[in-house]
Enzyme design. Sequence first.
Site, PDB file in Angstrom:
ATOM      1  N   THR A  73     -37.216  -1.739  -4.689  1.00 16.31           N
ATOM      2  CA  THR A  73     -37.378  -2.626  -3.535  1.00 16.31           C
ATOM      3  C   THR A  73     -36.158  -2.558  -2.623  1.00 16.31           C
ATOM      4  OG1 THR A  73     -38.766  -4.094  -4.849  1.00 16.31           O
ATOM      5  CG2 THR A  73     -37.811  -5.029  -2.845  1.00 16.31           C
ATOM      6  N   ASN A 152     -49.144   3.335  -6.443  1.00 14.26           N
ATOM      7  CA  ASN A 152     -48.974   2.556  -7.678  1.00 14.26           C
ATOM      8  C   ASN A 152     -50.247   1.852  -8.141  1.00 14.26           C
ATOM      9  OD1 ASN A 152     -48.055   1.188  -5.141  1.00 14.26           O
ATOM     10  ND2 ASN A 152     -48.218  -0.593  -6.467  1.00 14.26           N
ATOM     11  N   ALA A 201     -35.657   2.685 -12.060  1.00 14.74           N
ATOM     12  CA  ALA A 201     -35.526   3.078 -13.472  1.00 14.74           C
ATOM     13  C   ALA A 201     -36.602   2.476 -14.372  1.00 14.74           C
ATOM     14  CB  ALA A 201     -34.142   2.674 -13.992  1.00 14.74           C
ATOM     15  N   HIS A 202     -37.058   1.255 -14.055  1.00 12.14           N
ATOM     16  CA  HIS A 202     -37.889   0.563 -15.052  1.00 12.14           C
ATOM     17  C   HIS A 202     -39.335   1.054 -15.132  1.00 12.14           C
ATOM     18  CE1 HIS A 202     -40.257  -2.519 -12.673  1.00 12.14           C
ATOM     19  NE2 HIS A 202     -39.339  -2.242 -11.772  1.00 12.14           N
ATOM     20  N   CYS A 326     -47.799  -7.290  -8.056  1.00 12.40           N
ATOM     21  CA  CYS A 326     -47.474  -8.208  -6.960  1.00 12.40           C
ATOM     22  C   CYS A 326     -48.721  -8.882  -6.415  1.00 12.40           C
ATOM     23  CB  CYS A 326     -46.770  -7.459  -5.844  1.00 12.40           C
ATOM     24  SG  CYS A 326     -45.617  -6.251  -6.476  1.00 12.40           S
TER      25      CYS A 326
HETATM   26  C1  LIG Z   1     -42.423  -0.824  -8.756  1.00 14.78           C
HETATM   27  C2  LIG Z   1     -42.458  -0.217  -7.412  1.00 14.78           C
HETATM   28  C3  LIG Z   1     -41.504  -0.548  -6.445  1.00 14.78           C
HETATM   29  C4  LIG Z   1     -40.454  -1.617  -6.667  1.00 14.78           C
HETATM   30  O1  LIG Z   1     -39.437  -1.193  -7.513  1.00 14.78           O
HETATM   31  P1  LIG Z   1     -38.504  -2.313  -8.217  1.00 14.78           P
HETATM   32  O2  LIG Z   1     -37.471  -1.509  -8.938  1.00 14.78           O
HETATM   33  O3  LIG Z   1     -39.400  -3.078  -9.137  1.00 14.78           O
HETATM   34  O4  LIG Z   1     -37.936  -3.141  -7.128  1.00 14.78           O
HETATM   35  C5  LIG Z   1     -41.552   0.086  -5.226  1.00 14.78           C
HETATM   36  N1  LIG Z   1     -42.488   1.006  -4.965  1.00 14.78           N
HETATM   37  C6  LIG Z   1     -43.430   1.361  -5.866  1.00 14.78           C
HETATM   38  C7  LIG Z   1     -44.426   2.405  -5.529  1.00 14.78           C
HETATM   39  C8  LIG Z   1     -43.442   0.755  -7.126  1.00 14.78           C
HETATM   40  O5  LIG Z   1     -44.382   1.101  -8.002  1.00 14.78           O
END
Ligand SMILES: *Cc1c(COP(=O)(O)O)cnc(C)c1O
Length: 388
Positions: A73, A152, A201-202, A326
């Site tokens: 983000t 996503n 990373a997550h 989200c």
């Molecule tokens: C999860 C996600 C994000 C946000 O990343 P965070 O590290 O959770 O802030 C942004 N873009 C996409 C496509 C995602 O899947």
Amino acid sequence: MPKTIYLDHSATTKVHPTVLEAMTPYFQEEYGNPSSLHHKGRVIRQALETARGQIAKYLHCDDKEIIFTSGGTEADNLALFGVAQALKSKGNHIITSAVEHHAILNTCSQLKKNGVDVTILPVDKYGLISPAELKKAIRPETILISIMYANNEIGTIEPIAEIGQIARQSKITFQTDAVQAIGKTRIDLSKLPVDLLTMSAHKIYGPKGIGALYIRKGTRLAAQQFGGHHEFRKRAGTENVAFIIGFAKAIELVHQNLESDNKKIAELRDRLQNGITKNIPEVLVNGHPTERIPNLLNVSFKYVEGEGIILNLDSSGICVSSGSACTSESLEASHVLSAMGVPTETAHGSIRFSLGIENTAAEIDFTVDCLVKVIDKLRQMSPLYKKK
Ligand SMILES: *Cc1c(COP(=O)(O)O)cnc(C)c1O
């Protein structure tokens, strides 16, 4: 069956034990500040720069082009606000797509309030943008194109190389959110015409709260946060060293067996898809049939509500989501499915299954069995189904 069957890897993943092991010394043994001149600081500086180098190696870019952030983000925010500010005198028009993550779409809404003009490109029924539409949307004052690498919610992979070529020809900065693409596909920034690329990373078995923005050398971007001279003056604040070390280890691990992991996960995804389409009537698979990341399957179950499916599966220990994490807190239909022309009622019954390296065929079969029962039960209660 294990107590939990986790099929929500696009929301987040478990930290890999090797990642955790790599991070651990940096909390209590090597706790120095990388900006300190003494030996405790120098050790950390070296560890930090090694981690940066590892990430750069897998992306085929220069170390100095990797800027650590608090996640995907923040990287998206930095890219969009940073370019809009740096290129203000050149123009005030940004092009993005209707299927972007909210980290892009809501940043664009914010930029609009600052007087930036935003064109949101439509997508086809697979969630793909059209390069021809993109060309038509370009104006003399266009300063940035932001199109995600892989979606996503549906997993569709956008034509990034082609979009990048178009951006290059028009001398427009091109940013891509590659959070869902990293670890699913090899990205070679020495060849791919991308100027800014977002990572987190997550989503790849690393910790939450750490990510990076790749900034190609020569790309104009204004810092959005001020303090010390960290991160090549692009992002002030003491670096989150332990998490950066974990991020680098995660990048290394996902690249080690990328092809074989992809193959295994795609087989499970296909097993799930076949299990659903063969055993449950009136379902629709969303996303591109081939141009997609291997771990994600989005299915609409007609005449039922996604929330009902999620809660019923959850009581059998199965974790899935509707669209993105989200959107799942609100009752709005997914903006991605809506943009693809999926009718609102159908979109409401859509579920995202996202698989990971630990899932097994037995888990998939159990999930299909549960789904058959849950969908039947919900449809029997559904006024929409009875009316049919
Ligand atoms: C999860 C996600 C994000 C946000 O990343 P965070 O590290 O959770 O802030 C942004 N873009 C996409 C496509 C995602 O899947």
